[in-house]
Design an enzyme around this catalytic site. Structure first.
Site, PDB file in Angstrom:
ATOM      1  N   ARG A  82      30.976  10.395  64.688  1.00 34.80           N
ATOM      2  CA  ARG A  82      29.513  10.609  64.734  1.00 34.80           C
ATOM      3  C   ARG A  82      28.864  10.239  63.401  1.00 34.80           C
ATOM      4  NH1 ARG A  82      26.840  12.847  61.615  1.00 34.80           N
ATOM      5  NH2 ARG A  82      27.921  14.828  61.700  1.00 34.80           N
TER       6      ARG A  82
ATOM      7  N   GLY B 231      23.159   5.186  50.032  1.00 35.93           N
ATOM      8  CA  GLY B 231      23.510   5.780  48.745  1.00 35.93           C
ATOM      9  C   GLY B 231      22.342   6.538  48.137  1.00 35.93           C
TER      10      GLY B 231
ATOM     11  N   ASN C 100      15.540  12.911  58.028  1.00 40.27           N
ATOM     12  CA  ASN C 100      15.013  13.600  59.221  1.00 40.27           C
ATOM     13  C   ASN C 100      15.707  13.092  60.487  1.00 40.27           C
ATOM     14  OD1 ASN C 100      13.102  14.953  57.687  1.00 40.27           O
ATOM     15  ND2 ASN C 100      11.502  13.427  58.063  1.00 40.27           N
TER      16      ASN C 100
ATOM     17  N   GLU D 176      23.843  16.059  54.303  1.00 41.73           N
ATOM     18  CA  GLU D 176      22.509  15.989  54.937  1.00 41.73           C
ATOM     19  C   GLU D 176      21.695  17.246  54.664  1.00 41.73           C
ATOM     20  OE1 GLU D 176      21.211  13.534  56.636  1.00 41.73           O
ATOM     21  OE2 GLU D 176      22.841  12.316  57.427  1.00 41.73           O
ATOM     22  N   GLY D 177      21.875  17.817  53.454  1.00 45.11           N
ATOM     23  CA  GLY D 177      21.223  19.072  53.105  1.00 45.11           C
ATOM     24  C   GLY D 177      22.162  20.212  53.416  1.00 45.11           C
TER      25      GLY D 177
HETATM   26  P1  TGC Z   1       9.447  17.550  47.370  1.00 41.93           P
HETATM   27  O1  TGC Z   1       8.598  17.667  46.153  1.00 41.93           O
HETATM   28  O2  TGC Z   1       9.483  18.670  48.349  1.00 41.93           O
HETATM   29  O3  TGC Z   1       9.060  16.208  48.158  1.00 41.93           O
HETATM   30  C1  TGC Z   1       9.017  14.954  47.504  1.00 41.93           C
HETATM   31  C2  TGC Z   1       8.303  13.983  48.437  1.00 41.93           C
HETATM   32  O4  TGC Z   1       9.077  13.812  49.643  1.00 41.93           O
HETATM   33  C3  TGC Z   1       8.292  14.237  50.797  1.00 41.93           C
HETATM   34  N1  TGC Z   1       9.204  14.929  51.718  1.00 41.93           N
HETATM   35  C4  TGC Z   1       9.561  14.426  52.893  1.00 41.93           C
HETATM   36  N2  TGC Z   1       9.219  13.288  53.521  1.00 41.93           N
HETATM   37  C5  TGC Z   1       9.781  13.062  54.717  1.00 41.93           C
HETATM   38  N3  TGC Z   1      10.651  13.917  55.288  1.00 41.93           N
HETATM   39  C6  TGC Z   1      11.025  15.061  54.698  1.00 41.93           C
HETATM   40  N4  TGC Z   1      11.907  15.877  55.267  1.00 41.93           N
HETATM   41  C7  TGC Z   1      10.478  15.366  53.436  1.00 41.93           C
HETATM   42  N5  TGC Z   1      10.619  16.401  52.541  1.00 41.93           N
HETATM   43  C8  TGC Z   1       9.832  16.118  51.504  1.00 41.93           C
HETATM   44  C9  TGC Z   1       7.236  15.147  50.219  1.00 41.93           C
HETATM   45  O5  TGC Z   1       6.116  15.199  51.065  1.00 41.93           O
HETATM   46  C10 TGC Z   1       6.949  14.469  48.890  1.00 41.93           C
HETATM   47  O6  TGC Z   1       6.149  13.324  49.176  1.00 41.93           O
HETATM   48  P2  TGC Z   1       4.994  12.837  48.154  1.00 41.93           P
HETATM   49  O7  TGC Z   1       4.442  11.623  48.817  1.00 41.93           O
HETATM   50  O8  TGC Z   1       4.051  13.988  48.050  1.00 41.93           O
HETATM   51  O9  TGC Z   1       5.691  12.530  46.835  1.00 41.93           O
HETATM   52  O10 TGC Z   1      10.928  17.202  46.860  1.00 41.93           O
HETATM   53  P3  TGC Z   1      11.969  18.050  46.027  1.00 41.93           P
HETATM   54  O11 TGC Z   1      12.447  17.184  44.900  1.00 41.93           O
HETATM   55  O12 TGC Z   1      11.425  19.414  45.718  1.00 41.93           O
HETATM   56  O13 TGC Z   1      13.214  18.197  47.029  1.00 41.93           O
HETATM   57  C11 TGC Z   1      13.080  18.756  48.282  1.00 41.93           C
HETATM   58  C12 TGC Z   1      14.469  18.958  48.961  1.00 41.93           C
HETATM   59  C13 TGC Z   1      15.358  19.867  48.147  1.00 41.93           C
HETATM   60  C14 TGC Z   1      14.188  19.622  50.297  1.00 41.93           C
HETATM   61  C15 TGC Z   1      15.148  17.627  49.200  1.00 41.93           C
HETATM   62  O14 TGC Z   1      15.328  16.912  48.057  1.00 41.93           O
HETATM   63  C16 TGC Z   1      16.436  17.719  50.004  1.00 41.93           C
HETATM   64  O15 TGC Z   1      16.372  17.682  51.220  1.00 41.93           O
HETATM   65  N6  TGC Z   1      17.651  17.838  49.350  1.00 41.93           N
HETATM   66  C17 TGC Z   1      18.913  17.711  50.053  1.00 41.93           C
HETATM   67  C18 TGC Z   1      19.516  16.348  49.768  1.00 41.93           C
HETATM   68  C19 TGC Z   1      20.199  15.770  50.963  1.00 41.93           C
HETATM   69  O16 TGC Z   1      20.017  16.167  52.099  1.00 41.93           O
HETATM   70  N7  TGC Z   1      20.984  14.742  50.744  1.00 41.93           N
HETATM   71  C20 TGC Z   1      21.646  14.062  51.811  1.00 41.93           C
HETATM   72  C21 TGC Z   1      22.275  12.764  51.348  1.00 41.93           C
HETATM   73  S1  TGC Z   1      22.723  11.659  52.680  1.00 41.93           S
HETATM   74  C22 TGC Z   1      24.013  12.391  53.438  1.00 41.93           C
HETATM   75  O17 TGC Z   1      24.395  13.481  53.164  1.00 41.93           O
HETATM   76  C23 TGC Z   1      24.664  11.608  54.518  1.00 41.93           C
HETATM   77  S2  TGC Z   1      26.040  12.406  55.173  1.00 41.93           S
HETATM   78  C24 TGC Z   1      26.718  11.344  56.279  1.00 41.93           C
HETATM   79  C25 TGC Z   1      26.276  11.581  57.695  1.00 41.93           C
HETATM   80  O18 TGC Z   1      25.108  11.737  57.969  1.00 41.93           O
HETATM   81  O19 TGC Z   1      27.103  11.631  58.559  1.00 41.93           O
HETATM   82  P1  FAD Z   2      25.299  20.679  44.975  1.00 44.96           P
HETATM   83  O1  FAD Z   2      23.914  20.164  45.191  1.00 44.96           O
HETATM   84  O2  FAD Z   2      25.879  20.635  43.609  1.00 44.96           O
HETATM   85  O3  FAD Z   2      25.372  22.162  45.529  1.00 44.96           O
HETATM   86  C1  FAD Z   2      26.483  23.038  45.265  1.00 44.96           C
HETATM   87  C2  FAD Z   2      26.149  24.401  45.872  1.00 44.96           C
HETATM   88  O4  FAD Z   2      24.955  24.905  45.258  1.00 44.96           O
HETATM   89  C3  FAD Z   2      25.863  24.319  47.370  1.00 44.96           C
HETATM   90  O5  FAD Z   2      26.347  25.469  48.018  1.00 44.96           O
HETATM   91  C4  FAD Z   2      24.331  24.313  47.436  1.00 44.96           C
HETATM   92  O6  FAD Z   2      23.812  24.811  48.650  1.00 44.96           O
HETATM   93  C5  FAD Z   2      23.993  25.228  46.256  1.00 44.96           C
HETATM   94  N1  FAD Z   2      22.642  24.954  45.770  1.00 44.96           N
HETATM   95  C6  FAD Z   2      22.159  23.822  45.188  1.00 44.96           C
HETATM   96  N2  FAD Z   2      20.855  23.954  44.888  1.00 44.96           N
HETATM   97  C7  FAD Z   2      20.497  25.200  45.282  1.00 44.96           C
HETATM   98  C8  FAD Z   2      19.286  25.946  45.241  1.00 44.96           C
HETATM   99  N3  FAD Z   2      18.145  25.419  44.776  1.00 44.96           N
HETATM  100  N4  FAD Z   2      19.296  27.217  45.725  1.00 44.96           N
HETATM  101  C9  FAD Z   2      20.432  27.760  46.245  1.00 44.96           C
HETATM  102  N5  FAD Z   2      21.608  27.110  46.304  1.00 44.96           N
HETATM  103  C10 FAD Z   2      21.641  25.847  45.832  1.00 44.96           C
HETATM  104  N6  FAD Z   2      25.439  11.499  50.379  1.00 44.96           N
HETATM  105  C11 FAD Z   2      24.815  10.304  50.533  1.00 44.96           C
HETATM  106  O7  FAD Z   2      23.848   9.990  49.847  1.00 44.96           O
HETATM  107  N7  FAD Z   2      25.232   9.417  51.487  1.00 44.96           N
HETATM  108  C12 FAD Z   2      26.294   9.664  52.304  1.00 44.96           C
HETATM  109  O8  FAD Z   2      26.637   8.836  53.162  1.00 44.96           O
HETATM  110  C13 FAD Z   2      26.990  10.918  52.127  1.00 44.96           C
HETATM  111  N8  FAD Z   2      28.099  11.168  52.884  1.00 44.96           N
HETATM  112  C14 FAD Z   2      28.821  12.323  52.624  1.00 44.96           C
HETATM  113  C15 FAD Z   2      30.057  12.497  53.267  1.00 44.96           C
HETATM  114  C16 FAD Z   2      30.829  13.632  52.982  1.00 44.96           C
HETATM  115  C17 FAD Z   2      32.156  13.795  53.640  1.00 44.96           C
HETATM  116  C18 FAD Z   2      30.327  14.609  52.111  1.00 44.96           C
HETATM  117  C19 FAD Z   2      31.114  15.850  51.850  1.00 44.96           C
HETATM  118  C20 FAD Z   2      29.124  14.431  51.457  1.00 44.96           C
HETATM  119  C21 FAD Z   2      28.369  13.270  51.682  1.00 44.96           C
HETATM  120  N9  FAD Z   2      27.170  13.009  50.994  1.00 44.96           N
HETATM  121  C22 FAD Z   2      26.509  11.817  51.156  1.00 44.96           C
HETATM  122  C23 FAD Z   2      26.742  13.917  49.924  1.00 44.96           C
HETATM  123  C24 FAD Z   2      26.026  15.154  50.432  1.00 44.96           C
HETATM  124  O9  FAD Z   2      24.743  14.860  50.894  1.00 44.96           O
HETATM  125  C25 FAD Z   2      25.987  16.161  49.265  1.00 44.96           C
HETATM  126  O10 FAD Z   2      27.322  16.632  49.104  1.00 44.96           O
HETATM  127  C26 FAD Z   2      25.039  17.315  49.522  1.00 44.96           C
HETATM  128  O11 FAD Z   2      23.698  16.878  49.510  1.00 44.96           O
HETATM  129  C27 FAD Z   2      25.228  18.454  48.478  1.00 44.96           C
HETATM  130  O12 FAD Z   2      25.277  17.952  47.192  1.00 44.96           O
HETATM  131  P2  FAD Z   2      26.495  18.391  46.197  1.00 44.96           P
HETATM  132  O13 FAD Z   2      27.765  18.200  46.928  1.00 44.96           O
HETATM  133  O14 FAD Z   2      26.287  17.656  44.945  1.00 44.96           O
HETATM  134  O15 FAD Z   2      26.315  19.936  45.994  1.00 44.96           O
END
Ligand code: TGC
Ligand code: FAD
Length: 389
Positions: free
Chosen positions: A93, A133, A245, A368-369
């Site tokens: 998936r 990335g 999203n 993905e968060g």
């Molecule tokens: P913040 O100040 O809240 O927002 C910055 C700008 O972004 C806009 N925005 C969004 N836009 C679209 N969709 C959303 N869900 C949005 N959330 C916020 C917001 O309106 C603002 O826009 P503008 O135009 O005003 O500048 O941003 P922040 O720096 O405080 O961070 C918010 C937070 C913590 C929720 C966000 O950074 C977050 O979601 N962190 C988690 C990171 C994460 O999910 N990483 C995933 C990496 S990819 C991955 O894991 C792939 S896994 C592989 C697989 O899927 O199988």
């Molecule tokens: P951190 O952000 O360092 O967090 C560590 C701990 O602290 C967590 O429990 C977290 O919830 C907690 N924490 C952090 N901030 C706060 C806060 N403000 N309040 C309370 N608790 C907090 N990323 C990509 O970009 N692309 C990909 O394709 C991708 N694929 C992935 C595949 C795998 C198998 C894995 C494991 C991860 C992948 N990721 C990818 C990365 C993934 O999105 C991150 O691991 C994730 O966003 C968390 O970041 P981190 O691991 O650095 O943990």
């Protein structure tokens, strides 16, 4: 034994005939092609790349996008495909989520017509694979702090930095890379970096015990030149977050598939395993676990379906998606762990699926968060107060 999907609340009746057909197609693919090979790949720590052409042919890559060789299905049909793929394995998936929601979607939404023509038909067919990335070694939950930089040169940009934990990285033909063009998060832009570009490498991360049937990599950029025609037309964190999203929504459905696989395994095992002269399914403590499973699966299905219908009407908000991802993955992990408990010692072997799902879901609850980040997204929506910092 034949797979039986729980539909306690008769939710099948809420699906259209086309949605059921798509779901059944994905279900057969998982039964016939994924399940026979997945355990072997999980143990070897390899992704089943041999499945990619078939997944492309069946339309599992970017199925909810219109045009450019994509199927143009609705959000619920897309979710049902993710559900079935994750019934097989979260890694399968993940490959489809990254390809469709994190790579094809930004090109489709923010790309130029030339970029769409150049990448989307090949990606839909599985001829080209993408990766996304965003995360870096020092910036996961806080992508706005990223350190990867893009410096302007004549006709393009030069990228420097490192991305970590990138799904599909080593096997990708194109990486969607998010980098700052200035100091502020508002300067973040998306770059299409093609395999073989000088200075770009994508070594695989070894020694994982979760998501083993998935490629996870570093992306390293050492003075990588990217031409202007490979830059997406979006600025700020809004770009990558709007891709998230899409993918988080698919994960909410995927988690239902993992729960279903575990429930089916737990029920069948409990009905056949005898202790104290009766099936363990006949003990009240086992029945309490199964009653909890059925209730949580039904609630997760309702949540995914409701958010899917909102999404089809253009009314799904990021916090709706956070609620669905957070709840469904949390319960999938709980159900995988409790299935292992029902299976006793057998649950720790590769003969059964629950251990693999349990290990995988530890990644799914993080990527993905994280669970905590989605809690804070909900908290902010409910209170109006940002508790991230
Ligand atoms: P913040 O100040 O809240 O927002 C910055 C700008 O972004 C806009 N925005 C969004 N836009 C679209 N969709 C959303 N869900 C949005 N959330 C916020 C917001 O309106 C603002 O826009 P503008 O135009 O005003 O500048 O941003 P922040 O720096 O405080 O961070 C918010 C937070 C913590 C929720 C966000 O950074 C977050 O979601 N962190 C988690 C990171 C994460 O999910 N990483 C995933 C990496 S990819 C991955 O894991 C792939 S896994 C592989 C697989 O899927 O199988
Ligand atoms: P951190 O952000 O360092 O967090 C560590 C701990 O602290 C967590 O429990 C977290 O919830 C907690 N924490 C952090 N901030 C706060 C806060 N403000 N309040 C309370 N608790 C907090 N990323 C990509 O970009 N692309 C990909 O394709 C991708 N694929 C992935 C595949 C795998 C198998 C894995 C494991 C991860 C992948 N990721 C990818 C990365 C993934 O999105 C991150 O691991 C994730 O966003 C968390 O970041 P981190 O691991 O650095 O943990």
């Amino acid at each position: 034994m034949a797979y039986h999907a729980l539909d306690f609340l008769s939710l099948d009746a809420e699906l259209s005939e086309d949605e059921r057909l798509v779901r059944d197609l994905a279900r057969s693919f998982v039964t016939d092609r994924v399940l026979p090979v997945i355990e072997q790949h999980f143990r070897a720590g390899t992704f089943p790349t041999e499945l990619i052409p078939a997944m492309g042919e069946l339309g599992f890559f970017g199925p909810n996008l219109e045009g450019y060789g994509c199927a143009g299905l609705g959000s619920v049909a897309y979710g049902l495909i993710m559900q079935e793929l994750e019934r097989g394995d979260s890694g399968v998936r993940s490959c489809a989520s990254v390809q469709g929601s994190l790579c094809m979607y930004p090109i489709w939404r923010f790309g130029t017509e030339e970029q769409k023509q150049r990448f989307l038909p090949d990606m839909a067919a599985g001829r080209k694979i993408g990766c996304f990335g965003l995360t870096e070694p020092d910036h996961g939950s806080d992508p706005g702090g990223m350190e990867t930089r893009a410096r302007r040169i004549d006709g393009g940009w030069v990228l420097n930095g490192t991305k970590r934990w990138i799904t599909n990285g080593t096997i990708a033909d194109v990486a969607i890379v998010w980098a700052k063009t200035g100091e502020d998060a508002r300067s973040i832009r998306g770059f299409l970096v093609e395999k073989g570009t000088p200075g770009f490498s994508a070594p695989e991360i070894e020694k994982k015990w979760s998501l083993r049937a998935s490629v996870t990599s570093d992306l390293i950029f050492d003075d990588v030149e990217v031409p202007d025609e490979n830059v997406l037309e979006v600025e700020g964190l809004r770009g990558p977050l709007s891709c998230l999203n899409q993918a988080r929504y698919g994960i909410a459905w995927g988690a239902v598939g993992a729960m279903q696989a575990c429930f089916d395994e737990a029920l069948q095992y409990a009905q056949h395993r005898t202790q104290f002269d009766k099936p363990i399914a006949g003990f009240q403590l086992t029945q309490a676990k199964l009653a909890d499973f059925a209730t949580e699966i039904s609630k997760a299905q309702l949540l995914a379906l409701r958010v899917g219908r909102l999404k089809e009407r253009g009314e799904a908000k990021p916090w709706h998606i956070s609620m669905a991802k957070r709840n469904n993955v949390y319960w999938a992990l709980e159900i995988a762990r409790a299935t292992r408990q029902i299976l006793g010692a057998s649950g720790i072997t590769h003969e059964y699926q629950c251990g693999r799902h349990m290990a995988n879901l530890e990644s799914v609850i993080t990527y993905e968060g994280t669970h905590e980040i989605h809690t804070l997204i909900l908290g902010k929506q409910l209170t109006g107060i940002d508790a991230f910092k």
